[in-house]
Structure formats: C-alpha cells, structure tokens
Write a protein that holds these residues in place. Structure first.
Motif: not given
Length: 449
Positions: A121, A123-124, A126-131, A141, A144
């Motif tokens: 998928t 991912i944005s 923001e999600e990349l920075r969280q991971r 971006g 994943r």
C-alpha cells in the motif's frame, strides 16, 4: 581422484544457486556432484549482497525472475525452522524523496498487485514519519511492503549444501572447470583431472558465459556489476525498523538502508559495470558517496562510525530476466544472469531446474528429507556466547567452540572467508586486529589465514 571422476549430474558453481540446485537434486536421489572453483562455497557473487528476502513486488510482471523469487520465498519460509535459518521480520518502505519519485509510487503499488503481492500500500508522509521517525524530514511518502524481510545470506546456502551432502551428493572445492567435450556424456576438464558427467548444470555466476561456451556459443554475456556497501556500527541498527528502499530506476534498485541479521546497518549498493570477474574492490569516492547518502536519508548516522566496507559482483547480462534453459541433445542446463535477487530466488530456481531435469533427463522422486540445521549467527536469536564458552572474537562474540565446529564436519570451512561466513569471527569493529592470531592458532593446519 577415482571417487570424483564420474557423476550422473555435475553442477558447476557453488554459490547460493548452485547449492540450492545441489540440494534439490540430492533430495530427488540423483547423487549430484557440485564443483566450485574457490576453496569454499560462496566464493564468488554470493558472498556479497544485501541479504533481503524479497517478495517480488517490484520484479517485471510475468518474468521468470518473479516466478522463481516467489517460489523461493515460499520454500524458505516453509523449511527455515527445520534448518535453523533466521528471519528478521522488518517489512520495507519504498521512500520518495522528491516530487518525481512521489508521482511514481502508485505505479509501484499497481505493479506489486499485478505480481500478486496484495498487501502493498501507499502511505502518507505523516504515516511514514510515525513508522520511521529518524528518517530525514524531506521524505514525501512511501510504499509499504510488509513481506520484505532480512535473512542471513551465508547460513542458508550452507544449509542447502549440507542437506545435499546428507542425501548422497558430493562437493569438490578448488576445482575450476576449464573445458569439456561431449560424446553422449560430458568429459569435463578440471585442474584436478577429468570428470565424466551424464548431465551438466551451469550455475557458474560471473563466469557463466565462459562455462556456457563449453557447450555452445553463449546466448548471453556477463558484465559483472559491482555493488559497494558501507556497514555502520551496532548502534545504527536502532535508527530504523524497516528496510528503506529507494524508488528504483531502469538499471538498478538503488541505494538501500537496512539492518543486518548480525546487528549492524548497511547502506548500498552502488551499481558499477566492470570487466574483471573475480575482484571487487572498494574505492574511497564511492564509499564517501554512500556515507553521505546514508546520512542525508538517516541523519543519525552522522554520529555513528563505519564498521566495515565490502563489495560484491552481480552477474548481470544484456537481458533483464534470468537465463534458464535446457539443451536436451547436449545434456546441459543453463542457469545464468542471476543477479541481486538470487538469494531469495535460489530455491525457486532449483525448482525450475528440477522440472527441466524431470522433463528431459531423469525422473524426480523426492525422498523424506534429512534435516541439517546450521548454527545460528543472527543477533536476534540466542547465540552460544550467552550460555558460556571461551570468547575468541569479542567484537562479534564468537566462541572457540563455534570456530572449532566450523573447521570440522561434512563441509568444513575451506579458507578464511569461509570461516568468517560460518562464524562472524574477524568481521567486527577491529576486522580481526585483536583476534586473528588466536583464530589462526585454532585453525592451524586446517586452513591458511
């Protein structure tokens, strides 16, 4: 010599692909003979790679490569516990660092789905920075890929070779094949005399086209592609959880950041075509580029030292796909052009070769396997030093017992490189400065250091 002068099947090349084919044919009762030019298995292309178990998400759709990769991926997962092979479940992220790369991410997802890797998928940022909070903030971006993982690149082929030996196969090292003639069967010329073979399988890696010329005018030309790597010290492995992949180009998958099964973090490879087939030298300019690139993507690396550097050669050809075919009238099978995905694909390639053998040469009747587990080298699983024993290599926590074991058994280390790949000794911060004398004393009379 008499013991080795005749075999129903001879496999030329003791890299990961040759070892996997050796295992497959031995399990089928064919008693193969594996010939390796080096003093130990994995002496060529297979000794240097990024050690990723690939899903095939970005392989050319419909290619033989993706078929072999995915079959190899499934079989590795199925047999790894019985062979004591590690799997570090990291997943991967294909990271876009500019707008052009960001625009290409949907196509990467679409290709993955076309290849049957449905859990991929986009991912944005923001999600990349969280991971991966330690990545540089200009990442825009990612894609994943949950199924991409890290394995030990050396223990797997060793396990395949040992299982082949347990089923009646034979391995001869230090045995370069320089020519041959065919008269219903092959008479191969080696530096240790002639070997008669009912069937020859060419899995010679960077020398594949030269070996192919023994049988026919080679339909492919090997142009070795050098990949240089930088290995950062142990603390660097804490900076990322996932394998960080680049958006690939037509020519290369690009520079990867990933942890290793041995507790380090590597950055690489480069992609440099060269004519030399047996020497992969590192150079300061390329290594400086890799270090700078790694720090650009993962700024925390600026605070961590480099543990080691190395280079490997991939047997690239003018074709993008693997070159696997049979010449039934010449009793010959070609396995060429197996590039960086060969570690993952090896078991799948062995399956393809087994199908060709069954179709053209011999029935394949697989027997109940004898399992040959190998010692664990992975940092995320228990290792011998944790339960006691004299430690010889303090950088990598290698015990005397591990070194002794690697020098004995059905396939003992044949040279210092083989000993390193079986134990991790002399591969740490000091690169053997402190422990090499003691290792040499233990190995005296068995290998030359």
């Amino acid at each position: 010599m008499a013991e080795f002068d005749r075999a129903d099947v001879v496999i030329i090349g003791g890299g990961v692909v040759g070892c996997a084919i050796f295992r497959r044919l031995a399990l089928a009762g064919l008693k193969p003979l594996l010939l390796e030019a080096g003093e130990d298995i994995l002496s060529g292309a297979s000794k240097g790679n990024s050690a990723i178990l690939h899903t095939g998400f970005d392989a050319p759709p419909g290619s033989l490569e993706v078929v072999c990769m995915q079959a190899g991926y499934r079989e590795y997962q199925a047999i790894r516990n019985r062979l004591n092979l590690p799997l570090v479940e990291t997943g991967a992220l294909v990271v876009a660092w500019n707008e052009e790369q960001l625009a290409r991410l949907p196509a990467i997802v679409a290709q993955a789905h076309q290849n049957g890797v449905e859990d991929v998928t986009q991912i944005s940022a923001e999600e990349l920075r969280q991971r991966e909070p330690q990545l540089a903030p200009h990442a825009l971006g990612a894609v994943r890929v949950p199924g991409e993982h890290i394995i030990d690149p050396w223990s797997a082929p060793l396990a395949y070779a040992l299982q082949g030996l347990a089923h009646g196969g034979r391995i001869r090292r230090g045995c370069t094949v320089s020519g041959g003639s065919f008269d219903g069967a092959w008479s191969l010329v080696t530096e240790r005399g002639r070997i008669t073979a009912g069937l020859v399988i060419n899995a010679a890696g960077n020398f594949g086209d030269r070996v192919e010329a023994i049988c026919r005018e080679s339909p492919f030309k090997i142009t070795p592609r050098k990949g240089q790597f930088v290995v950062f010290d142990k603390p660097a492995a804490q900076l990322v959880k996932s394998i960080i992949l680049p958006v690939p180009t037509e020519r290369t998958k690009g520079i990867v950041i990933c942890r290793t099964a041995f507790g380090n973090l590597l950055v690489g490879p480069t992609a440099e075509d060269q004519e030399t087939r047996d020497v992969a030298e590192v150079d300061e300019q390329a290594l400086a580029m890799l270090i700078a690139k790694g720090q650009e993507m993962l700024p925390g690396l600026a605070e961590i030292g480099v543990n080691a550097v190395y280079a490997g050669l991939r047997p690239a050809t003018q074709f993008k796909d693997y070159q696997i075919s049979a010449q039934p009238e010449r009793r010959w099978i070609t396995v060429g052009g197996i590039r960086s995905t060969g570690l993952t694909a090896a078991l799948g390639i062995a399956g393809q070769v087994g199908d060709l053998v069954a179709q053209h040469f011999h029935p394949m009747e697989e027997s109940a396997p004898t399992w040959t587990p190998v010692p664990n080298l992975c940092e995320e699983r228990p290792r011998p030093y944790q339960i006691g024993g004299e430690i010889v290599c303090h950088c990598e926590w290698v015990t005397r017992g591990e070194i002794e074991a690697a020098l004995t058994g059905p396939l003992p280390a044949g040279d210092v490189g083989g000993l390193k790949r079986r134990t991790r000794a002399m591969m740490g911060r000091c690169q053997g400065f402190y422990c090499s004398a003691q290792v040499a004393a233990i190995a005296e009379g068995r290998i030359t250091l």
